[in-house]
Design a protein around this motif. Structure first.
Motif, PDB file in Angstrom:
ATOM      1  N   VAL A   1       1.761  -9.075  -5.233  1.00 45.63           N
ATOM      2  CA  VAL A   1       1.250  -7.618  -5.427  1.00 45.63           C
ATOM      3  C   VAL A   1       2.298  -6.476  -5.491  1.00 45.63           C
ATOM      4  CG1 VAL A   1      -1.113  -8.661  -5.553  1.00 45.63           C
ATOM      5  CG2 VAL A   1       0.041  -7.423  -3.504  1.00 45.63           C
ATOM      6  N   SER A   2       3.525  -7.014  -4.794  1.00 42.86           N
ATOM      7  CA  SER A   2       4.406  -5.533  -4.683  1.00 42.86           C
ATOM      8  C   SER A   2       5.594  -5.920  -5.605  1.00 42.86           C
ATOM      9  CB  SER A   2       4.928  -5.942  -2.935  1.00 42.86           C
ATOM     10  OG  SER A   2       3.784  -5.744  -2.027  1.00 42.86           O
ATOM     11  N   VAL A   3       5.375  -5.179  -6.679  1.00 41.04           N
ATOM     12  CA  VAL A   3       6.712  -5.052  -7.691  1.00 41.04           C
ATOM     13  C   VAL A   3       6.939  -3.680  -7.999  1.00 41.04           C
ATOM     14  CG1 VAL A   3       7.045  -5.826  -9.872  1.00 41.04           C
ATOM     15  CG2 VAL A   3       5.699  -7.316  -8.459  1.00 41.04           C
TER      16      VAL A   3
ATOM     17  N   VAL B   1       5.997   0.775 -12.917  1.00 42.87           N
ATOM     18  CA  VAL B   1       4.829   0.434 -11.916  1.00 42.87           C
ATOM     19  C   VAL B   1       5.638   0.511 -10.620  1.00 42.87           C
ATOM     20  CG1 VAL B   1       3.491  -1.731 -11.106  1.00 42.87           C
ATOM     21  CG2 VAL B   1       3.700  -1.179 -13.598  1.00 42.87           C
ATOM     22  N   ASP B   2       4.817   0.909  -9.602  1.00 44.46           N
ATOM     23  CA  ASP B   2       5.410   0.690  -7.920  1.00 44.46           C
ATOM     24  C   ASP B   2       4.325   0.293  -7.350  1.00 44.46           C
ATOM     25  OD1 ASP B   2       6.587   0.749  -5.946  1.00 44.46           O
ATOM     26  OD2 ASP B   2       6.960   3.086  -5.681  1.00 44.46           O
ATOM     27  N   SER B   3       4.119  -0.900  -6.887  1.00 42.47           N
ATOM     28  CA  SER B   3       2.997  -1.437  -6.264  1.00 42.47           C
ATOM     29  C   SER B   3       3.384  -1.857  -5.128  1.00 42.47           C
ATOM     30  CB  SER B   3       2.241  -2.620  -7.027  1.00 42.47           C
ATOM     31  OG  SER B   3       1.357  -3.111  -6.343  1.00 42.47           O
ATOM     32  N   ARG B   4       2.581  -1.677  -3.959  1.00 44.58           N
ATOM     33  CA  ARG B   4       2.837  -1.876  -2.505  1.00 44.58           C
ATOM     34  C   ARG B   4       1.741  -2.483  -1.921  1.00 44.58           C
ATOM     35  NH1 ARG B   4       7.262  -1.792  -4.077  1.00 44.58           N
ATOM     36  NH2 ARG B   4       8.871  -0.704  -3.570  1.00 44.58           N
ATOM     37  N   GLY B   5       1.480  -3.668  -1.507  1.00 45.55           N
ATOM     38  CA  GLY B   5       0.398  -4.619  -0.832  1.00 45.55           C
ATOM     39  C   GLY B   5       0.359  -5.072   0.405  1.00 45.55           C
ATOM     40  N   SER B   6      -0.650  -5.160   1.128  1.00 45.48           N
ATOM     41  CA  SER B   6      -0.792  -5.512   2.631  1.00 45.48           C
ATOM     42  C   SER B   6      -1.866  -6.287   2.595  1.00 45.48           C
ATOM     43  CB  SER B   6      -0.965  -4.233   3.498  1.00 45.48           C
ATOM     44  OG  SER B   6      -2.087  -3.440   3.066  1.00 45.48           O
ATOM     45  N   VAL B   7      -2.084  -7.283   3.663  1.00 50.91           N
ATOM     46  CA  VAL B   7      -3.031  -8.344   3.730  1.00 50.91           C
ATOM     47  C   VAL B   7      -4.204  -7.524   4.890  1.00 50.91           C
ATOM     48  CG1 VAL B   7      -3.568 -10.631   4.863  1.00 50.91           C
ATOM     49  CG2 VAL B   7      -1.463 -10.392   3.467  1.00 50.91           C
ATOM     50  N   LEU B   8      -5.329  -7.916   4.361  1.00 52.43           N
ATOM     51  CA  LEU B   8      -6.375  -7.425   5.191  1.00 52.43           C
ATOM     52  C   LEU B   8      -6.747  -8.668   5.884  1.00 52.43           C
ATOM     53  CD1 LEU B   8      -8.513  -5.270   2.548  1.00 52.43           C
ATOM     54  CD2 LEU B   8      -7.023  -4.550   4.356  1.00 52.43           C
ATOM     55  N   ARG B   9      -7.141  -9.697   5.147  1.00 58.68           N
ATOM     56  CA  ARG B   9      -7.796 -10.852   5.716  1.00 58.68           C
ATOM     57  C   ARG B   9      -7.254 -12.200   5.416  1.00 58.68           C
ATOM     58  NH1 ARG B   9     -11.808  -7.385   5.321  1.00 58.68           N
ATOM     59  NH2 ARG B   9     -12.521  -8.306   3.402  1.00 58.68           N
TER      60      ARG B   9
ATOM     61  N   ASP C   1      -4.985  -5.540  -0.189  1.00 55.52           N
ATOM     62  CA  ASP C   1      -5.015  -4.099  -0.462  1.00 55.52           C
ATOM     63  C   ASP C   1      -3.689  -3.891  -1.250  1.00 55.52           C
ATOM     64  OD1 ASP C   1      -7.801  -3.597  -0.185  1.00 55.52           O
ATOM     65  OD2 ASP C   1      -7.405  -2.314   1.450  1.00 55.52           O
ATOM     66  N   ALA C   2      -3.682  -3.227  -2.376  1.00 54.34           N
ATOM     67  CA  ALA C   2      -2.403  -2.605  -2.625  1.00 54.34           C
ATOM     68  C   ALA C   2      -2.520  -1.421  -3.447  1.00 54.34           C
ATOM     69  CB  ALA C   2      -1.980  -3.845  -4.014  1.00 54.34           C
ATOM     70  N   THR C   3      -1.735  -0.373  -2.985  1.00 51.75           N
ATOM     71  CA  THR C   3      -1.722   0.714  -3.797  1.00 51.75           C
ATOM     72  C   THR C   3      -0.647   1.039  -5.080  1.00 51.75           C
ATOM     73  OG1 THR C   3      -2.094   1.902  -1.711  1.00 51.75           O
ATOM     74  CG2 THR C   3      -0.892   3.328  -3.352  1.00 51.75           C
ATOM     75  N   VAL C   4      -1.116   1.212  -6.194  1.00 50.75           N
ATOM     76  CA  VAL C   4      -0.469   0.789  -7.202  1.00 50.75           C
ATOM     77  C   VAL C   4      -0.246   2.439  -8.084  1.00 50.75           C
ATOM     78  CG1 VAL C   4      -0.356  -0.283  -9.716  1.00 50.75           C
ATOM     79  CG2 VAL C   4      -1.442  -1.339  -7.791  1.00 50.75           C
ATOM     80  N   LYS C   5       1.010   2.601  -8.458  1.00 51.73           N
ATOM     81  CA  LYS C   5       1.354   3.745  -9.089  1.00 51.73           C
ATOM     82  C   LYS C   5       1.981   3.310 -10.560  1.00 51.73           C
ATOM     83  CE  LYS C   5       2.801   6.459  -5.192  1.00 51.73           C
ATOM     84  NZ  LYS C   5       3.828   7.234  -4.152  1.00 51.73           N
ATOM     85  N   ASN C   6       1.679   4.158 -11.586  1.00 54.74           N
ATOM     86  CA  ASN C   6       2.207   3.980 -12.900  1.00 54.74           C
ATOM     87  C   ASN C   6       2.023   5.165 -13.464  1.00 54.74           C
ATOM     88  OD1 ASN C   6      -0.411   4.029 -13.749  1.00 54.74           O
ATOM     89  ND2 ASN C   6      -0.748   1.947 -13.627  1.00 54.74           N
TER      90      ASN C   6
END
Length: 258
Positions: free
Chosen positions: A150-152, A192-200, A218-223
């Motif tokens: 999810v981090s692309v 696209v600029d996506s950065r993700g992090s693991v919750l559980r 969870d990922a914060t996605v910009k486009n």
């Protein structure tokens, strides 16, 4: 007549010279019996001669030259029992020896059982530890693979897609490689600029070769449509297998489950 008797008596004294024969003590190994002759003059009367012969037969006189150490051949107990010379009767030491052999046998059996139990326990402990370590490694690999997926970013799309391919295997790798060009085009065109992090993350199942893991990301996605970015939530199930050569856990299947 008297003169004839005196002559007979003198002749008897000359003829009756006692020869005392003494032999070496019997039972001395390697020593031949020897006899020493001690001439003794007999008394005039025949009765004392008979008594002396009888006494000498009962108590022979020993020659000190024949025996190096008289105590060596004497029975300390003063008995003639062969058992006192040759040792204890045959079989007297069998019972203690038998008990010792039995004790040694029991100790060997107990030691063997202890070692077998220790070996079994040690093997189980090793298997448990190895399996637990493999599951933890699979869980960590699933978390990283989810973040990678999810981090692309359009600025690093080639490096990002290559990282996903390196952690994949089997059907998932083949599908991703086939659609990689399309993914790259969509990411670049939409900026696209996506950065993700693991919750559980949780292990569904696993052993030392295979594992199934659920990861909440969870990922914060910009486009181009959301330049400020929006927060997205994913639940991803990953099937992983352990590569036999490298020992790495690789994703063989990836799907969104909610």
């Amino acid at each position: 007549m008297t003169g004839a008797k005196e002559e007979v008596a003198m002749q008897a004294r000359r003829d009756h010279t006692l020869k005392v024969i003494k032999g070496a003590k019997p039972g001395v190994p390697g020593r031949a019996s020897r006899r020493r002759v001690f001439p003794r003059q007999l008394p005039a009367s025949m009765a004392p001669i008979e008594d002396l012969l009888e006494r000498l037969d009962r108590e022979p006189v020993e020659d000190p030259a024949e025996v190096d150490d008289p105590a060596e051949f004497e029975d300390p107990a003063g008995g003639d029992d062969p058992a006192s010379v040759d040792g204890p009767p045959q079989g007297a030491g069998d019972a203690p020896a038998g008990r010792r052999r039995l004790l040694v046998g029991l100790l060997v059996a107990v030691l063997a059982a202890t070692l077998a139990a220790a070996g079994t326990t040690g093997h189980r402990w090793y298997v448990h530890q190895a399996t637990d370590q493999a599951r933890q490694a699979a869980l960590a690999a699933a978390k990283q693979a989810s973040v990678n997926f999810v981090s692309v970013s359009a600025a690093s799309v080639d490096r990002d897609t290559q990282r996903i391919t390196a952690g994949a295997t089997g059907d998932f790798k083949e599908e991703f490689v086939r659609g990689q060009s399309q993914v790259r085009t969509a990411v670049v065109e939409n900026k696209v600029d996506s950065r993700g992090s693991v919750l559980r993350a949780g292990l569904v199942s696993g052993d030392r070769r295979r594992a199934v893991v659920l990861v909440a990301v969870d990922a914060t996605v910009k486009n181009v449509k959301a330049p400020e970015g929006r927060l997205s939530h994913y639940r991803i199930q990953l099937d992983l297998v352990r590569d036999q050569d490298s020992g790495r856990w690789l994703v063989s299947r990836l799907q969104f489950v909610g």
